[in-house]
Motif scaffolding. Structure first.
Motif, mmCIF file in Angstrom:
data_model
loop_
_atom_site.group_PDB
_atom_site.id
_atom_site.type_symbol
_atom_site.label_atom_id
_atom_site.label_comp_id
_atom_site.label_asym_id
_atom_site.label_seq_id
_atom_site.Cartn_x
_atom_site.Cartn_y
_atom_site.Cartn_z
ATOM 1 N N LEU A 11 -5.672 12.811 -1.243
ATOM 2 C CA LEU A 11 -4.758 11.635 -0.899
ATOM 3 C C LEU A 11 -5.732 10.543 -0.655
ATOM 4 O O LEU A 11 -6.774 10.476 -0.051
ATOM 5 C CB LEU A 11 -4.088 12.000 0.418
ATOM 6 C CG LEU A 11 -3.360 13.002 0.366
ATOM 7 C CD1 LEU A 11 -2.671 13.263 2.007
ATOM 8 C CD2 LEU A 11 -2.192 12.927 -0.556
ATOM 9 N N ILE A 38 -0.969 8.106 -2.252
ATOM 10 C CA ILE A 38 -0.719 8.575 -3.427
ATOM 11 C C ILE A 38 -1.789 9.983 -3.755
ATOM 12 O O ILE A 38 -2.795 9.790 -2.970
ATOM 13 C CB ILE A 38 -1.179 7.544 -4.673
ATOM 14 C CG1 ILE A 38 -2.373 7.380 -4.928
ATOM 15 C CG2 ILE A 38 -0.238 6.450 -4.945
ATOM 16 C CD1 ILE A 38 -2.812 6.644 -6.198
ATOM 17 N N MET A 39 -1.392 10.738 -4.538
ATOM 18 C CA MET A 39 -2.345 11.889 -4.561
ATOM 19 C C MET A 39 -3.219 11.509 -5.903
ATOM 20 O O MET A 39 -2.792 11.047 -6.912
ATOM 21 C CB MET A 39 -1.250 13.215 -5.206
ATOM 22 C CG MET A 39 -2.393 14.298 -5.347
ATOM 23 S SD MET A 39 -1.034 15.741 -5.695
ATOM 24 C CE MET A 39 -2.124 17.048 -5.624
ATOM 25 N N THR A 40 -4.472 11.822 -5.557
ATOM 26 C CA THR A 40 -5.750 11.167 -6.660
ATOM 27 C C THR A 40 -6.054 12.567 -7.609
ATOM 28 O O THR A 40 -6.696 12.119 -8.354
ATOM 29 C CB THR A 40 -6.810 10.477 -5.926
ATOM 30 O OG1 THR A 40 -7.076 11.391 -4.988
ATOM 31 C CG2 THR A 40 -6.131 9.208 -5.463
ATOM 32 N N LYS A 56 0.777 -1.031 -0.073
ATOM 33 C CA LYS A 56 0.039 0.152 -0.012
ATOM 34 C C LYS A 56 0.922 1.128 -0.009
ATOM 35 O O LYS A 56 2.128 1.387 0.718
ATOM 36 C CB LYS A 56 -1.089 0.008 1.318
ATOM 37 C CG LYS A 56 -2.009 -1.134 1.129
ATOM 38 C CD LYS A 56 -2.894 -0.929 2.225
ATOM 39 C CE LYS A 56 -3.963 -2.077 1.988
ATOM 40 N NZ LYS A 56 -4.999 -2.131 2.980
ATOM 41 N N LYS A 57 0.390 2.223 -0.691
ATOM 42 C CA LYS A 57 1.169 3.600 -0.694
ATOM 43 C C LYS A 57 -0.013 4.798 -0.652
ATOM 44 O O LYS A 57 -1.193 4.509 -0.870
ATOM 45 C CB LYS A 57 1.620 3.843 -1.986
ATOM 46 C CG LYS A 57 2.873 2.845 -2.357
ATOM 47 C CD LYS A 57 3.711 3.112 -3.539
ATOM 48 C CE LYS A 57 4.730 2.234 -3.839
ATOM 49 N NZ LYS A 57 5.998 2.572 -4.354
ATOM 50 N N VAL A 76 -1.256 -1.134 -4.438
ATOM 51 C CA VAL A 76 -0.489 -0.849 -5.922
ATOM 52 C C VAL A 76 -1.196 -2.071 -6.643
ATOM 53 O O VAL A 76 -1.301 -1.894 -7.758
ATOM 54 C CB VAL A 76 0.970 -0.875 -5.517
ATOM 55 C CG1 VAL A 76 1.390 -0.920 -7.116
ATOM 56 C CG2 VAL A 76 1.420 0.486 -5.039
ATOM 57 N N CYS A 88 9.909 2.438 -1.371
ATOM 58 C CA CYS A 88 10.644 2.119 -2.710
ATOM 59 C C CYS A 88 11.151 0.319 -2.186
ATOM 60 O O CYS A 88 11.575 0.260 -1.191
ATOM 61 C CB CYS A 88 11.910 2.588 -2.747
ATOM 62 S SG CYS A 88 11.510 4.464 -3.211
ATOM 63 N N GLN A 105 7.370 6.848 -0.528
ATOM 64 C CA GLN A 105 6.569 5.779 -1.557
ATOM 65 C C GLN A 105 7.070 4.339 -1.201
ATOM 66 O O GLN A 105 6.861 3.399 -1.932
ATOM 67 C CB GLN A 105 7.120 6.269 -2.759
ATOM 68 C CG GLN A 105 6.505 7.547 -3.398
ATOM 69 C CD GLN A 105 5.163 7.539 -3.298
ATOM 70 O OE1 GLN A 105 4.639 6.653 -4.157
ATOM 71 N NE2 GLN A 105 4.554 8.416 -2.624
#
Length: 164
Positions: free
Chosen positions: A118, A5-7, A2-3, A123, A47, A45
């Motif tokens: 947000l 993210i900006m939607t 899970k991350k 993912v 990584c 993120q």
């Protein structure tokens, strides 16, 4: 994995996400940056290769359950992780701080964002949804076919061929 993210680009820099993060974690682990008149949240993120982990001289950063975890008790505050982070998502005070996805709870920043900029996403779910959409699209393709070559490449490029 899970991350956050900006939607959407509706962020107005109200700071609610940063305040909520600070209230929950005692220190902000998200930053809002302005670029070309748009506000963009900067958050870890998590990584897979984690450059921050690779440069940490005291091994305070590790992968746990698919996330990049920073053990603040081990951190010596050298700042190498912040320099190595390609997103600028590690914040420095007396030591390093980064998003910990609120330790499995709904992230405070996501919950506090009134503009719904947000979102915590899985993912793999996004990838599978994209695959499903592509499969639907490909299955509905009705391109002219040639008797000699019925391959997908032929169907895609048939109109691009030069006719004598």
């Amino acid at each position: 994995m899970k991350k956050i993210i900006m939607t959407n680009f509706n962020c107005d820099n109200c700071g609610d996400c940063v305040k909520a993060c600070m209230e929950k974690n005692k220190v902000g682990r998200i930053a809002i940056m302005e670029k070309d008149g748009k506000y963009i949240p900067i958050v870890c993120q998590h990584c897979a290769s984690a450059p921050c982990k690779e440069v940490c001289p005291v091994s305070a950063i590790e992968h746990k359950d698919g996330y990049v975890y920073l053990n603040e008790d081990v951190c010596i505050g050298c700042g190498l992780c912040a320099l190595a982070c390609p997103f600028g998502a590690i914040l420095m005070e007396d030591k390093a701080y980064k998003c910990i996805l609120c330790n499995g709870d709904e992230p405070a920043c996501v919950k506090a964002c009134s503009k719904r900029c947000l979102e915590l996403v899985d993912v793999n779910e996004l990838i599978f949804a994209k695959r499903d959409k592509s499969l639907d699209l490909f299955s509905k393709m009705s391109l002219p076919t040639q008797k000699s070559d019925n391959s997908l490449i032929s169907k895609i490029t048939i109109d691009a061929k030069v006719k004598p």
